[in-house]
Every structure is written in structure tokens, then in C-alpha cells.
Design a protein around this motif. Structure first.
Motif, PDB file in Angstrom:
ATOM      1  N   LEU A   1       8.971   0.390  28.361  1.00 10.63           N
ATOM      2  CA  LEU A   1       8.268   0.945  29.512  1.00 10.63           C
ATOM      3  C   LEU A   1       7.764   2.352  29.195  1.00 10.63           C
ATOM      4  O   LEU A   1       8.279   3.019  28.303  1.00 10.63           O
ATOM      5  N   ARG A   2       6.775   2.800  29.960  1.00  7.73           N
ATOM      6  CA  ARG A   2       6.259   4.153  29.775  1.00  7.73           C
ATOM      7  C   ARG A   2       6.448   4.932  31.067  1.00  7.73           C
ATOM      8  O   ARG A   2       6.083   4.452  32.145  1.00  7.73           O
TER       9      ARG A   2
ATOM     10  N   ASP B   1      -4.432   1.020  41.778  1.00  9.01           N
ATOM     11  CA  ASP B   1      -3.552   0.285  40.855  1.00  9.01           C
ATOM     12  C   ASP B   1      -2.147   0.885  40.892  1.00  9.01           C
ATOM     13  O   ASP B   1      -1.547   1.226  39.868  1.00  9.01           O
ATOM     14  N   VAL B   2      -1.624   1.012  42.111  1.00  3.30           N
ATOM     15  CA  VAL B   2      -0.307   1.589  42.368  1.00  3.30           C
ATOM     16  C   VAL B   2       0.504   0.597  43.193  1.00  3.30           C
ATOM     17  O   VAL B   2       0.029   0.084  44.211  1.00  3.30           O
TER      18      VAL B   2
ATOM     19  N   THR C   1      -1.260  -3.329  34.511  1.00  2.00           N
ATOM     20  CA  THR C   1      -1.553  -1.912  34.299  1.00  2.00           C
ATOM     21  C   THR C   1      -1.055  -1.000  35.414  1.00  2.00           C
ATOM     22  O   THR C   1      -1.200   0.226  35.335  1.00  2.00           O
ATOM     23  N   ALA C   2      -0.482  -1.562  36.470  1.00  2.00           N
ATOM     24  CA  ALA C   2      -0.132  -0.783  37.659  1.00  2.00           C
ATOM     25  C   ALA C   2       0.896   0.306  37.355  1.00  2.00           C
ATOM     26  O   ALA C   2       1.806   0.129  36.545  1.00  2.00           O
ATOM     27  N   LEU C   3       0.733   1.434  38.047  1.00  3.96           N
ATOM     28  CA  LEU C   3       1.790   2.444  38.100  1.00  3.96           C
ATOM     29  C   LEU C   3       2.797   1.978  39.141  1.00  3.96           C
ATOM     30  O   LEU C   3       2.445   1.753  40.305  1.00  3.96           O
TER      31      LEU C   3
ATOM     32  N   TYR D   1       5.076   2.635  33.932  1.00  2.88           N
ATOM     33  CA  TYR D   1       4.100   1.599  33.585  1.00  2.88           C
ATOM     34  C   TYR D   1       4.826   0.510  32.799  1.00  2.88           C
ATOM     35  O   TYR D   1       5.728   0.804  32.013  1.00  2.88           O
ATOM     36  N   GLY D   2       4.402  -0.734  32.994  1.00  2.00           N
ATOM     37  CA  GLY D   2       5.006  -1.856  32.276  1.00  2.00           C
ATOM     38  C   GLY D   2       5.626  -2.863  33.221  1.00  2.00           C
ATOM     39  O   GLY D   2       6.668  -3.449  32.930  1.00  2.00           O
TER      40      GLY D   2
END
Length: 344
Positions: A7-8, A205-206, A250-252, A262-263
Motif C-alpha cells: 500500500l502507499r 476518486d475518494v 486508484t481511489a484514495l 492508496y491500494g
């Protein structure tokens, strides 16, 4: 690959108490302390036209109230709060719903089932749920005493919440919730809570994931006495599948505990694999018939504190129930009423 490597994490540390940190356009992150081993909860502010919508509340303590007062004074840019959204009924998420709605003159938005669970938990006559737990623990095979029940439920629900407002606005599956000119899709998760509302904004994208997906631990998935859902782990995994299909990889992800990350699809795969391994371990341990109490050390070899004990019992039995639902185990009953589980 470890979870941390897979994960990031775009933010190295949470915002200090009483402050807010922007994590996406119009979305701010707060953190409140909890009086448990899991010692914090992440809360969120979403820009809502002329003001801010709050997502989740923290537990009902003087410390949390004081930190909210700091937020009102310094973190809202002088704008009002427009509404409160609660993802689910657990006290760290809905504990101050009554106080916040009354203090700010706003409405509560939540799902109907979570609302009913909160109302029932607050209204529960002292000792009622304790009696149900005692019966459940006897079936599990525990040596049940008043201390067993008290230790597994050290703090009653009503001690961690304020009275709920008399009315609420309902959230439902697939609902497009308009907040500040953006659409947030309601995605219902199950297993951890009966009708947990996640919120996804495709434009940003959250994903506000609540407790449904956490980056470092699995949310607790427990079988509780007399629960409507007798296979909560199956419901949890099905909810992960739904999230994976509804939310881009790609969602946060904004979780209720630990750091934003992310991940999402990677983490969903890890959680699926984790629980599949745990179910397999339970089945392996049933070479000879086992009680639920005998199976608990299969999943929890560490020493458990008082707050963790009840969750460990419930989570063990959720994995046992999943194995039964999959047809890998059969449940029988001894003459004394204790459940025994054996391989099919």
C-alpha cells in the motif's frame, strides 16, 4: 509482500488533535482519541456549499467534546456545519451524534438499520444483553461467570454515547448523496456492522471507507448472540467484492483507523486471503470435535485485554460459522448444550 509494502500512504502522520488536514479538494481529516487499545478514530469534514458536513463523531467523552470545540473555532474557516453523517452505530462513530446535532442544530444522516441498532443498544435494560451473552458463551464452551460477561463487555454502549436525536435522514444502497456540489455514492457494507455506509466520490476518486476496509488490521467481524446475520464473515467478504466492483483501484481510501492509503483492490485481496486462511486454520483444528472456546486460541494466541476478549470470542465464532456455511464443518450439541464442531 507485506501490507506496508503493498500500500502507499500519502500522509506520514495524522493531524494534531483539534486541527484539520486537507486530504483532497474540499475534504479534511480530523483525529480523535479513544479510551481503548485502538486509541484513535479518523473523522472527516466535507465542504458542503456554505459550510461543512461532518462524517462520524468519536465517543462521548469530555476530551472529545473539547476537541470538537477547537475544531469549530479554528478549522472550519468561519463556516457553519451543515449536517452529520454517521457510517454506523458503533460508539466511536455515533457516540456524539446527539450532542453534535443539538449543539449545531443539524440533522443526522445514517442508515435505518444502524439507527435502530443504536436506539436498541441505548435502550437495552441493564443486564439484558449480558444474559444473552452468558447463554451464548455457555454454548461456546466457556466457563461462564458474571466476571466472564463483565470482562468481555467492560464499558456499556450507553456510557460511550449521548442520546440520539429523535429523527434522522436515511441513507440507502446506491444513493447519490449531494454534498457541496459533488455526488457521493452510498455503498453498504456488512459483517462488521449490519448496514455500514461507505461514501465514494468518483469525481475526487475518494472513498470514505469507515471500518469496512482498514490498511493495517482487519475490522472485527463477530457473530453475536441472536444476530439476524448468522454468517457475518460471509457478508463481510461479499461486501469487499462489492466495493472492489464499485470503486476504482486508484481511489484514495480514508479509513476510520490508521492512515489514508492508496491500494484499495490490493488491500481487499489481502483481507480476503487473511480470512480464508483463518477459516482453513479453524477447519484444520477440528480433526477431533472442538468447542468454540477450544478454537479461540487458533486465531488469538496472544494475551487479550478486557476490551478485546468479547471481540475475540465473536470473531472466532464468525470464522466457525463461515466454515459451517461453506459445508466444511458440522455443528453438533453435547448433552450439556455446548456446541461441538467437526469436519464433514
Amino acid at each position: 509482500m507485506t501490507e506496508a509494502a503493498a500500500l502507499r500512504f500519502p500522509f506520514a502522520a495524522p493531524p494534531p488533535p483539534g486541527t484539520a488536514l486537507e486530504v483532497a479538494p474540499g475534504v479534511r481529516w480530523l483525529r480523535m482519541p479513544l479510551p481503548f487499545q485502538l486509541n484513535h478514530i479518523n473523522l472527516w469534514l466535507i465542504e458542503d456549499g456554505p459550510g461543512w458536513a461532518i462524517v462520524d463523531t468519536g465517543v462521548a467523552t469530555d476530551t472529545t467534546r473539547q476537541l470538537w470545540e477547537q475544531i469549530f473555532a479554528t478549522a472550519l474557516d468561519g463556516h457553519p456545519v451543515t449536517r452529520l453523517v454517521c457510517t454506523h452505530f458503533h460508539p466511536d462513530h455515533m457516540g456524539l451524534a446527539g450532542w453534535l446535532t443539538e449543539r449545531l442544530g443539524i440533522e443526522l444522516w445514517t442508515t435505518p438499520v444502524e439507527w435502530r441498532h443504536a436506539r436498541a443498544a441505548i435502550a437495552d435494560a441493564p443486564g439484558t444483553f449480558g444474559g444473552e451473552l452468558a447463554d451464548f458463551y455457555r454454548c461456546v464452551g466457556l466457563d461462564v461467570t458474571e466476571e466472564t460477561v463483565r470482562t468481555s463487555r467492560p464499558t456499556p454502549y450507553r456510557d460511550l454515547v449521548t442520546p440520539l436525536p429523535a429523527e434522522f435522514r436515511p441513507l440507502s444502497e446506491g444513493m447519490a448523496l449531494a454534498i457541496g456540489g459533488r455526488s457521493w455514492q452510498v455503498i453498504i457494507g456488512r459483517g462488521h456492522a449490519p448496514e455500514h455506509a461507505c461514501l465514494y466520490c468518483a469525481e475526487l476518486d475518494v472513498l470514505i471507507a469507515g471500518d469496512q476496509v482498514l490498511p493495517k488490521i482487519s475490522p472485527n467481524v463477530s457473530l453475536w448472540p441472536k444476530a439476524a446475520d448468522q454468517d457475518p464473515l460471509g457478508s463481510f467478504v461479499a461486501s469487499l467484492d462489492k466495493l472492489e466492483g464499485a470503486v476504482r483501484a486508484t481511489a484514495l481510501v480514508l479509513p476510520s483507523h490508521n492512515l489514508p492509503f492508496y491500494g484499495l483492490h490490493t488491500r481487499i485481496g489481502e483481507l480476503r486471503a487473511l480470512h480464508a486462511r483463518r477459516v482453513a486454520d479453524i477447519v484444520t483444528a477440528c480433526a477431533q470435535p472442538q468447542t468454540g472456546a477450544e478454537l479461540m486460541p487458533v486465531l488469538f494466541s496472544r494475551t487479550l485485554d478486557k476490551h478485546q476478549l468479547g471481540f475475540a470470542i465473536g470473531e472466532t465464532m464468525a470464522h466457525v460459522a463461515r466454515a459451517v456455511a461453506l459445508g466444511a464443518l458440522l455443528r453438533e450439541e453435547r448433552a450439556d448444550g455446548v456446541w461441538l464442531f467437526r469436519r464433514t
